[in-house]
Design a protein around this motif. Structure first.
Motif, PDB file in Angstrom:
ATOM      1  N   GLU A   1      10.574 -59.759  32.727  1.00 23.66           N
ATOM      2  CA  GLU A   1       9.413 -60.639  32.661  1.00 23.66           C
ATOM      3  C   GLU A   1       9.825 -62.091  32.845  1.00 23.66           C
ATOM      4  O   GLU A   1       9.129 -62.858  33.510  1.00 23.66           O
ATOM      5  CB  GLU A   1       8.656 -60.469  31.347  1.00 23.66           C
ATOM      6  CG  GLU A   1       7.369 -61.261  31.338  1.00 23.66           C
ATOM      7  CD  GLU A   1       6.463 -60.986  30.162  1.00 23.66           C
ATOM      8  OE1 GLU A   1       5.280 -61.372  30.254  1.00 23.66           O
ATOM      9  OE2 GLU A   1       6.909 -60.398  29.151  1.00 23.66           O
TER      10      GLU A   1
ATOM     11  N   PHE B   1       2.763 -57.147  30.064  1.00 19.89           N
ATOM     12  CA  PHE B   1       3.934 -56.808  30.865  1.00 19.89           C
ATOM     13  C   PHE B   1       4.638 -55.611  30.232  1.00 19.89           C
ATOM     14  O   PHE B   1       4.867 -55.586  29.023  1.00 19.89           O
ATOM     15  CB  PHE B   1       4.882 -58.006  30.940  1.00 19.89           C
ATOM     16  CG  PHE B   1       5.896 -57.906  32.033  1.00 19.89           C
ATOM     17  CD1 PHE B   1       5.603 -58.352  33.310  1.00 19.89           C
ATOM     18  CD2 PHE B   1       7.142 -57.363  31.796  1.00 19.89           C
ATOM     19  CE1 PHE B   1       6.538 -58.261  34.333  1.00 19.89           C
ATOM     20  CE2 PHE B   1       8.087 -57.271  32.808  1.00 19.89           C
ATOM     21  CZ  PHE B   1       7.778 -57.721  34.075  1.00 19.89           C
TER      22      PHE B   1
ATOM     23  N   TYR C   1       4.475 -64.284  26.928  1.00 21.77           N
ATOM     24  CA  TYR C   1       5.874 -63.857  27.046  1.00 21.77           C
ATOM     25  C   TYR C   1       6.670 -64.310  25.826  1.00 21.77           C
ATOM     26  O   TYR C   1       7.442 -63.528  25.239  1.00 21.77           O
ATOM     27  CB  TYR C   1       6.494 -64.412  28.341  1.00 21.77           C
ATOM     28  CG  TYR C   1       7.994 -64.417  28.297  1.00 21.77           C
ATOM     29  CD1 TYR C   1       8.719 -63.251  28.495  1.00 21.77           C
ATOM     30  CD2 TYR C   1       8.698 -65.590  28.016  1.00 21.77           C
ATOM     31  CE1 TYR C   1      10.103 -63.241  28.424  1.00 21.77           C
ATOM     32  CE2 TYR C   1      10.070 -65.589  27.943  1.00 21.77           C
ATOM     33  CZ  TYR C   1      10.776 -64.421  28.141  1.00 21.77           C
ATOM     34  OH  TYR C   1      12.146 -64.412  28.057  1.00 21.77           O
TER      35      TYR C   1
END
Length: 95
Positions: A85, A78, A55
């Motif tokens: 996220e 994602f 991320y």
């Protein structure tokens, strides 16, 4: 801790003490301190840390590196927004 409660702590200079390293990384990211968020998890090898790491590289705009860390985490890349996220990770990781 709820998402609302965590967001309310963003007015402070440090994250809630009893938070996991993963939640602390998300907290610092939300405060705009990508470097500190990354430094908290960069040296960790477990799948959860790899997911947060992915991320953070997505936030940075380094999609190649993000994809590498998603694979290390055993997670699909994602496809939602960064904000989505961030919240997804919070609910996945919350203490």
């Amino acid at each position: 801790m709820t998402l609302k409660e965590l967001k309310e702590t963003l007015i402070y200079s440090s994250p809630p003490e009893n938070s996991s390293v993963h939640i602390k990384a998300l907290w610092y990211d939300a405060k705009g301190d990508w470097r500190l968020a990354h430094d908290l998890i960069d040296h960790l090898e477990d799948p959860t840390s790899a997911h947060v790491h992915a991320y953070l590289h997505r936030v940075e705009g380094d999609l190649w590196n993000a994809r590498y860390w998603y694979k290390k985490a055993g997670q699909p890349e994602f496809k939602g927004t960064l904000a989505e996220e961030w919240e997804y990770l919070f609910y996945l990781l919350r203490d």
